[in-house]
Design an enzyme around this catalytic site. Sequence first.
Site, short mmCIF file in Angstrom:
data_model
loop_
_atom_site.label_atom_id
_atom_site.label_comp_id
_atom_site.label_asym_id
_atom_site.label_seq_id
_atom_site.Cartn_x
_atom_site.Cartn_y
_atom_site.Cartn_z
N CYS A 77 0.87 -1.31 0.50
CA CYS A 77 0.07 0.13 -0.23
C CYS A 77 0.81 1.52 0.09
O CYS A 77 0.61 2.73 -0.83
CB CYS A 77 -0.66 0.88 1.23
SG CYS A 77 -1.92 -1.49 1.29
N ASP A 125 -1.99 -3.30 8.30
CA ASP A 125 -2.88 -3.67 8.88
C ASP A 125 -2.96 -5.42 8.52
O ASP A 125 -2.95 -6.59 9.01
CB ASP A 125 -4.51 -3.73 8.37
CG ASP A 125 -4.80 -1.90 9.12
OD1 ASP A 125 -3.18 -1.49 9.57
OD2 ASP A 125 -5.48 -1.88 9.25
N ASP A 146 -4.49 1.53 5.64
CA ASP A 146 -5.65 3.04 6.19
C ASP A 146 -6.10 3.77 6.90
O ASP A 146 -6.42 4.96 6.34
CB ASP A 146 -6.26 1.38 7.21
CG ASP A 146 -7.25 0.16 6.25
OD1 ASP A 146 -6.57 0.14 5.24
OD2 ASP A 146 -7.74 -0.57 6.92
N LYS A 147 -4.55 3.81 7.78
CA LYS A 147 -5.08 5.02 9.07
C LYS A 147 -4.09 5.93 8.48
O LYS A 147 -4.03 7.59 9.31
CB LYS A 147 -3.80 4.50 10.18
CG LYS A 147 -4.68 3.52 11.43
CD LYS A 147 -6.78 3.14 10.51
CE LYS A 147 -6.43 1.35 11.18
NZ LYS A 147 -6.67 0.52 10.30
N CYS A 189 -5.71 -2.38 -0.83
CA CYS A 189 -5.92 -3.17 -0.51
C CYS A 189 -7.17 -3.81 -1.63
O CYS A 189 -7.99 -2.10 -1.44
CB CYS A 189 -6.86 -4.15 0.63
SG CYS A 189 -5.14 -4.50 2.05
N GLU A 225 -8.07 -5.06 14.12
CA GLU A 225 -9.55 -5.40 13.56
C GLU A 225 -9.42 -7.32 13.90
O GLU A 225 -8.79 -8.24 14.13
CB GLU A 225 -9.23 -5.91 12.51
CG GLU A 225 -9.10 -3.69 11.75
CD GLU A 225 -8.59 -2.93 10.83
OE1 GLU A 225 -9.16 -2.64 10.40
OE2 GLU A 225 -7.87 -4.17 9.64
N SER A 267 -12.42 -5.86 9.56
CA SER A 267 -11.22 -5.05 8.44
C SER A 267 -12.18 -4.49 7.57
O SER A 267 -13.65 -5.43 8.09
CB SER A 267 -10.39 -6.40 8.04
OG SER A 267 -10.43 -5.87 6.54
#
Length: 558
Positions: free
Chosen positions: A51, A83, A125-126, A196, A447, A473
Site C-alpha cells: 500500500c 494492517d 487505512d490509517k 487492498c 481488527e 477490517s
Amino acid sequence: MAELNKFSKHVTQNDTSPGAQSMLHAIGLSREDLKKPQIGIASAGWEGNPCNMHLNDLARKIKESIMKEDLMGLIFHTAGVSDAISMGSSGMRFSLPSRDVIADSVEMVGGAQWYDGLVAVVGCDKNIPGALMGISRLNRPGIMFYGGTIKAGHYNGKKLDIISSFEATGSRSTGEINEEEFRDIVFHACPGRGSCSGMYTANTMASAVEAMGMCLPFNSSYPAADEFKQVETHKVGHAMLQLLEKDIKPKDILTREAFENAIRLVMITGGSTNAVIHLIALARAIDVPLSIKDFQYFSNNTPVLGDLKPSGEYVMEDLFQVGGIPAVLKMMLREGLLHGDCMTVTGKTMAENLAEVEDLTEGQDIIHPLSNPIKPIGHLQVLYGNLAEQGAVAKITGKEGEQFTGSAQVFNSEEETNEAILMGRVKAGSVVVIRYCGPKGGPGMPEMLKPTAALMGAALGKKVALITDGRFSGGTHGFVVGHITPEAQEGGNLALVRDGDKITIDAIDNKLYVHLSDEELAERRKLWLQPSLKVSKGILHKYAKAVKSASEGCVTDE
C-alpha cells in the site's frame, strides 16, 4: 489575492530568526527561495507494505509539480502500519493508534516548520484519516493524495485479493483446498503496489475524502499501477497554488454537508465500518457535530448500490473502468443524494467538478440503479441494548439475514478464537463473543479479520454470528457486530456474558442484547474484577490511558 507565504515568512522573512534562515540555506535554498511559499509534503511511504511502497516516488513527482508553480516543496515522512501484515497478531494493536501518531506528526511538522500548505501522500487505512486530521487541525491549505488501489490477483480462473488469503486458511482447515492450492492463493493474491482492492477501509476512506472534496477528482479511483496515477501528480502543484491564492482551507471544505456526502457514499458503495470511527474522529478535530446517530439516520435513508467486495463481486479497479467514484457522485447528485454546493480543493464546488464528468458506463452492473438496489437501506447499522448501551456498529448486507439468535461462545482474546475456529470447536448456531479487544482492552482495538475470514472459509459465514468490542477490517463480511460500547475492559455488560447465554442481534429493530434480566446482570457484576491493562509502558499504554470510546471515534486529544 491572499498572501501566499503568510506562515513561512515568520521564519524566512524575519530578521529575529537568522538561525532558521541559516538552516534553510544549508539545505540549498537561496535568498530568493526563502521568499517562496513553503509546502510540506507528508509521505507515508515505506518499503514494507504494498500500500505504501510507491508513495515516496509519488511524493517526489508531486514536489516537482509544486516547484514548477514557484512554490517550495519540502518532503517529510510519517508512520505507517500494515494492517494485513499485522492482522491476527499482537502487532495489530498498533494499527489504530498509528492513526493518531500520523495525525500528531503531520500537525507537528507542519506547525513547527511554519509550512504554508500541506500535501499528504497516503496509502494504507490509517494513513488517510490520520494525515487529514493533522492537516485539518492546522487548518492550512491542504490536499490529500491517495496512492491508489492494487490490481486484482488471479489464480485458477478466479480473481483474488488479500481477503482470499485469509479465507483460504479456513478452507484449508476444512479440507476444501489442499496445501498446494493454499500456497498458490497466497502467492497470487497481491500482484504489486497499491492498497487492498475491494471497498475495504483504504478505498472506503479514499472515496470518502473525495466525496468531501479534499482530493482531486478521480484520486480515489486511479489504480496505483495505472499511468493516470503518475499523470495525476503533475496537477497537484497548480491545485495547491490556487488554494493558496484563494485562501481555501480545510474548514472551508470539511463542512457538515461534506461529511453527509461522505457518509452517503460509504453507504452506497457498501464501505467499511471503520469509516464510522474515522469520520467521527475527523469531525471532532474540526468541531463539526457528528455522531453514530448520524450514521444510522443516513443508513435509514440511503440504499446499498455497489456490488463491491467484500460482500459483492467487484473491486475498485473494476469501478474505475466504468467511471470511478466521480461517476458515482454524479449519479448521487442527479438523484438528490449529494450536496453539490460544497467547496473542493479544485477551488470549484462539487457540482462544478462533476459537470465535467461522464456518467457511469451504460450497461455496467457494478453500481445498481436506485430502482434496483442491492439493499434498500444502508449496510451499517447502529445497535443498542443491554450489550451495547452506548452503541455498536453492525455490518449487515442482508445476504446473511438481518436477525440472529444463538448461544454464546465466549473468548477473551482473538488468539483463543482463531484456535477454536481452526480446531473445529466453533459450532453452527453460535454467537462468537470476542471481548477485551476494545480501545483500552486491546489495547488499540484490533481488527478481527482473521476469525471472520476463517469462519467464511470454513463455510460458517451464514451459520455463525460474531460480536466484539474490537473492530473489523473493511474486508470482513458475514453476520458481525463490532465497536461494542462500553467495552469489556470498562465494565460493559459484554464482560459478564458466559458460554451458553442466549444473544440476539436484530438489525431490523437495531437491538443487541443478551437474554438476561437486569437482576442477573447485577449479580454477575458483583463477581467481576476489572483486569489490569495488558501493557504498562510505551505507546499502547499511553493510548489506553487517553483513548475515548469507539462511539466517540477513539480520539486521544481531548
